[in-house]
Design an enzyme around this catalytic site. Structure first.
Site, PDB file in Angstrom:
ATOM      1  N   ASP A 172       0.305  -4.283   4.350  1.00 29.20           N
ATOM      2  CA  ASP A 172      -0.722  -4.611   5.333  1.00 29.20           C
ATOM      3  C   ASP A 172      -0.830  -6.123   5.421  1.00 29.20           C
ATOM      4  O   ASP A 172      -1.248  -6.782   4.467  1.00 29.20           O
ATOM      5  CB  ASP A 172      -2.062  -3.986   4.938  1.00 29.20           C
TER       6      ASP A 172
ATOM      7  N   HIS B   4       3.838   0.806   2.923  1.00 28.52           N
ATOM      8  CA  HIS B   4       3.844  -0.292   3.897  1.00 28.52           C
ATOM      9  C   HIS B   4       3.144  -1.509   3.319  1.00 28.52           C
ATOM     10  O   HIS B   4       2.501  -1.434   2.277  1.00 28.52           O
ATOM     11  CB  HIS B   4       3.173   0.136   5.208  1.00 28.52           C
TER      12      HIS B   4
ATOM     13  N   LYS C  75       0.368 -27.579 -27.246  1.00 30.70           N
ATOM     14  CA  LYS C  75      -0.977 -27.534 -26.687  1.00 30.70           C
ATOM     15  C   LYS C  75      -0.961 -28.108 -25.278  1.00 30.70           C
ATOM     16  O   LYS C  75      -0.572 -29.235 -25.065  1.00 30.70           O
ATOM     17  CB  LYS C  75      -1.931 -28.345 -27.561  1.00 30.70           C
TER      18      LYS C  75
ATOM     19  N   HIS D 286       0.827  -1.199   0.000  1.00 26.20           N
ATOM     20  CA  HIS D 286       0.000   0.000   0.000  1.00 26.20           C
ATOM     21  C   HIS D 286       0.864   1.252   0.000  1.00 26.20           C
ATOM     22  O   HIS D 286       1.613   1.493   0.944  1.00 26.20           O
ATOM     23  CB  HIS D 286      -0.887  -0.065   1.270  1.00 26.20           C
TER      24      HIS D 286
ATOM     25  N   ASP E  63      -3.325 -29.123 -22.116  1.00 24.41           N
ATOM     26  CA  ASP E  63      -4.734 -29.431 -21.951  1.00 24.41           C
ATOM     27  C   ASP E  63      -5.329 -28.587 -20.840  1.00 24.41           C
ATOM     28  O   ASP E  63      -4.728 -28.415 -19.796  1.00 24.41           O
ATOM     29  CB  ASP E  63      -4.913 -30.913 -21.647  1.00 24.41           C
TER      30      ASP E  63
HETATM   31 MN    MN Z   1      -2.579   0.260   4.611  1.00 29.66          MN
END
Ligand code: MN
Length: 286
Positions: free
Chosen positions: A47, A45, A237, A39, A239
């Site tokens: 969280d 920081h 390919k 954040h 799957d």
């Molecule tokens: Mn925060």
């Protein structure tokens, strides 16, 4: 999102938030959700959030988690968040609490090793993490401060095990586990979308609503000769299931080739589609 958070806080302080799990005697070993959101608020920081009793107990870690047991990271206890907030990735607009970009930096299950309520009470919580980045055994330890009854400061510590790494700063990749974007790229997300829209405009792309329920998937066709060309990339390919992934009105939808909703079976893919920095999108893939 901030609105939702405010409403939740109001509800909680009014004491009306339900406790869906009731008493949890003997439930110490049940895995629960954990999420780490990076954040860029006034100060950057991480969280660190642990689901407990229907809410996310939260700590703000200024330097982020470290895989090195010698690197004890300060983790400041902050307000609980609603469990739905674990999916939030985006930009909290200016003028709101915590304004700035948020990415889901890691997410997974946490399993308390001992009774989590007792651990939080006594200030020593031991647990296992099974995330994309954070794995193995961790501990949160409350620090003691003179003259302060209960400190808000904890230390987040990696316990030595197969997932710990000594030295190299104990760092992790910085991308979101949902969108693959780094925090700065997400913050620029709105300009990215604008760029794509401008390019489409320049190319004279037709404008019309695209209904993901009615969009045909691209199907293989028989050709006279194998071909190659610029803009084409060939791979083995693998799957899997052919799905159309769409995002509209903030909600992601995964649709199988014949129209059935695949979203409940692949919540991780749906979350990733809803985290991409485009308001509307339709993708065809396997
Ligand atoms: Mn925060």
């Amino acid at each position: 999102m901030p609105d939702r958070l405010d409403r939740y806080r109001a509800k909680r302080s009014a004491g009306s938030t339900p406790e869906p799990f009731g008493t949890e005697a003997g439930a110490a070993a049940r895995p629960r959700l954990f999420v780490v959101q990076k954040h860029a608020a006034r100060r950057l920081h991480w969280d660190f959030r642990l689901e407990l009793h229907g809410t996310l107990r939260s700590w703000a870690v200024p330097r982020g988690p470290s895989a090195d047991p010698a690197e004890k990271r300060l983790a400041v206890e902050v307000e609980d968040h609603p469990v739905e907030y674990a999916d939030f990735e985006g930009v909290i607009p200016e003028g709101n609490y915590g304004a700035g970009a948020v990415i889901v930096w890691d997410r997974g299950a946490w399993t308390p090793v001992e009774d989590p309520d007792e651990g939080l009470e006594k200030g020593k919580l031991l647990f296992d993490l099974a995330g994309y980045k954070l794995r193995g055994r961790w501990q949160l330890v409350r620090t003691k401060k003179k003259g302060q009854a209960v400190s808000k400061d904890w230390l987040l510590i990696k316990k030595p095990d197969a997932w710990s790494r000594v030295g190299e700063g104990g760092g992790y990749g910085q991308e979101s586990v949902l969108s693959g974007l780094e925090l700065e790229q997400l913050a620029e997300g709105s300009s990215r979308e604008a760029e794509v829209l401008a390019e489409l405009e320049r190319l004279g792309a037709p404008r019309r609503p695209v209904d993901p329920m009615k969009t045909e998937l691209m199907l293989a066709e028989v050709g006279e000769q194998p071909f190659s060309g610029p803009g084409w990339l060939f791979e083995l390919k693998y799957d899997g299931y052919r799905v159309l992934a769409a995002r509209t009105g903030g909600r992601a939808l995964l649709r199988y080739r014949h129209g059935n909703d695949a979203s409940p079976l692949y919540p991780e893919v749906a979350r990733a589609a809803s985290a991409l920095p485009y308001a509307q999108l339709v993708m065809d893939g396997e």
